[in-house]
Scaffold this motif. Sequence first.
Motif, PDB file in Angstrom:
ATOM      1  N   ASP A 162       0.760  -1.268  -0.020  1.00 11.61           N
ATOM      2  CA  ASP A 162       0.008   0.047   0.099  1.00 11.61           C
ATOM      3  C   ASP A 162       0.794   1.264  -0.168  1.00 11.61           C
ATOM      4  N   HIS A 163       2.223   1.100   0.302  1.00 12.07           N
ATOM      5  CA  HIS A 163       2.900   2.270   0.316  1.00 12.07           C
ATOM      6  C   HIS A 163       4.003   2.586  -0.543  1.00 12.07           C
ATOM      7  N   ARG A 164       4.190   1.581  -1.593  1.00 14.53           N
ATOM      8  CA  ARG A 164       5.294   1.552  -2.543  1.00 14.53           C
ATOM      9  C   ARG A 164       5.347   2.802  -3.534  1.00 14.53           C
ATOM     10  N   ARG A 165       4.363   3.414  -3.678  1.00 13.52           N
ATOM     11  CA  ARG A 165       4.360   4.676  -4.344  1.00 13.52           C
ATOM     12  C   ARG A 165       4.698   5.908  -3.714  1.00 13.52           C
ATOM     13  N   GLY A 166       4.797   5.641  -2.480  1.00 13.25           N
ATOM     14  CA  GLY A 166       5.269   6.807  -1.615  1.00 13.25           C
ATOM     15  C   GLY A 166       6.783   7.115  -1.541  1.00 13.25           C
ATOM     16  N   ARG A 167       7.379   6.512  -2.512  1.00  9.90           N
ATOM     17  CA  ARG A 167       9.105   6.747  -2.193  1.00  9.90           C
ATOM     18  C   ARG A 167       9.698   6.178  -1.059  1.00  9.90           C
ATOM     19  N   TRP A 168       8.998   5.571  -0.099  1.00  5.71           N
ATOM     20  CA  TRP A 168       9.695   5.031   0.930  1.00  5.71           C
ATOM     21  C   TRP A 168      10.869   3.914   0.658  1.00  5.71           C
ATOM     22  N   GLY A 169      10.755   3.329  -0.480  1.00  3.55           N
ATOM     23  CA  GLY A 169      11.958   2.383  -0.676  1.00  3.55           C
ATOM     24  C   GLY A 169      13.152   3.327  -0.911  1.00  3.55           C
ATOM     25  N   SER A 170      13.141   4.196  -1.656  1.00  2.23           N
ATOM     26  CA  SER A 170      14.149   5.388  -1.708  1.00  2.23           C
ATOM     27  C   SER A 170      14.592   5.790  -0.723  1.00  2.23           C
ATOM     28  N   ARG A 171      13.637   6.328   0.166  1.00  2.00           N
ATOM     29  CA  ARG A 171      14.005   6.920   1.438  1.00  2.00           C
ATOM     30  C   ARG A 171      14.962   5.913   2.338  1.00  2.00           C
ATOM     31  N   LEU A 172      14.385   4.804   2.212  1.00  2.00           N
ATOM     32  CA  LEU A 172      15.032   3.752   3.133  1.00  2.00           C
ATOM     33  C   LEU A 172      16.508   3.413   2.709  1.00  2.00           C
ATOM     34  N   LEU A 173      16.797   3.224   1.277  1.00  2.00           N
ATOM     35  CA  LEU A 173      17.954   3.234   0.858  1.00  2.00           C
ATOM     36  C   LEU A 173      18.813   4.248   0.926  1.00  2.00           C
ATOM     37  N   ARG A 174      18.414   5.508   0.726  1.00  2.00           N
ATOM     38  CA  ARG A 174      19.408   6.840   0.856  1.00  2.00           C
ATOM     39  C   ARG A 174      19.633   6.905   2.649  1.00  2.00           C
ATOM     40  N   ALA A 175      18.665   6.478   3.288  1.00  2.00           N
ATOM     41  CA  ALA A 175      19.196   6.567   4.673  1.00  2.00           C
ATOM     42  C   ALA A 175      20.259   5.719   4.937  1.00  2.00           C
ATOM     43  N   ALA A 176      20.138   4.253   4.570  1.00  2.00           N
ATOM     44  CA  ALA A 176      21.221   3.330   4.972  1.00  2.00           C
ATOM     45  C   ALA A 176      22.467   3.736   4.132  1.00  2.00           C
ATOM     46  N   GLU A 177      22.311   4.355   3.083  1.00  2.00           N
ATOM     47  CA  GLU A 177      23.669   4.684   2.426  1.00  2.00           C
ATOM     48  C   GLU A 177      24.238   5.941   3.053  1.00  2.00           C
ATOM     49  N   ALA A 178      23.526   6.770   3.785  1.00  2.00           N
ATOM     50  CA  ALA A 178      23.943   7.830   4.569  1.00  2.00           C
ATOM     51  C   ALA A 178      24.808   7.421   5.748  1.00  2.00           C
ATOM     52  N   GLU A 179      24.199   6.426   6.379  1.00  2.00           N
ATOM     53  CA  GLU A 179      24.708   6.130   7.786  1.00  2.00           C
ATOM     54  C   GLU A 179      25.963   5.125   7.342  1.00  2.00           C
ATOM     55  N   ALA A 180      25.924   4.598   6.117  1.00  2.00           N
ATOM     56  CA  ALA A 180      27.138   3.670   5.884  1.00  2.00           C
ATOM     57  C   ALA A 180      28.260   4.704   5.576  1.00  2.00           C
ATOM     58  N   ARG A 181      28.114   5.598   5.004  1.00  2.00           N
ATOM     59  CA  ARG A 181      28.997   6.638   4.832  1.00  2.00           C
ATOM     60  C   ARG A 181      29.568   7.356   6.127  1.00  2.00           C
ATOM     61  N   ARG A 182      28.672   7.233   7.010  1.00  2.00           N
ATOM     62  CA  ARG A 182      29.088   7.980   8.319  1.00  2.00           C
ATOM     63  C   ARG A 182      29.986   6.812   9.009  1.00  2.00           C
TER      64      ARG A 182
END
Length: 149
Positions: free
Chosen positions: A80-100
């Motif tokens: 029900d939430h796949r069109r809300g860009r949640w996947g992109s947000r999750l991925l970007r947050a994980a990548e940002a934490e990995a960079r940190r």
Amino acid sequence: MNHDHDAVGLTVGGRDPDLAKLLDRGLDAYNFAATGTTAEDQGELSVRAVDPATGETVGGLTAWTWGGLLGIDMLWVHEDHRRGRWGSRLLRAAEAEARRRGCDRAVVSSFTFQAPDFYRRHGYAETGRTLGIPGGAEDVHFHKSLTTP
């Protein structure tokens, strides 16, 4: 040298948490020695997406970091939430934490019936495939440099 392999007992079964812990410790010791890394170089990582209106978890990502590498295990968003860009947000947050955490690259795999195009859109390059997944699917392996956001 005579090795009596028949003297070693083998057991086969379902999930064995004690064996998994033993294998983790043994492989960690071997891998740390082989790579010059330590337990401090590895960690677990998770990102949870919560719908602000309902407070419900609508998706999440689990991963690990080790020796400058982000390894994504699972990423899922409720249908029900796949069109809300949640996947992109999750991925970007994980990548940002990995960079940190000092990571400069990421890896993930996705079955052909899942989300390989999603990872391609986010800059992941295919590095190979495992054939023969039931139903004629393939497991697509990806890599991405994290040196640029």
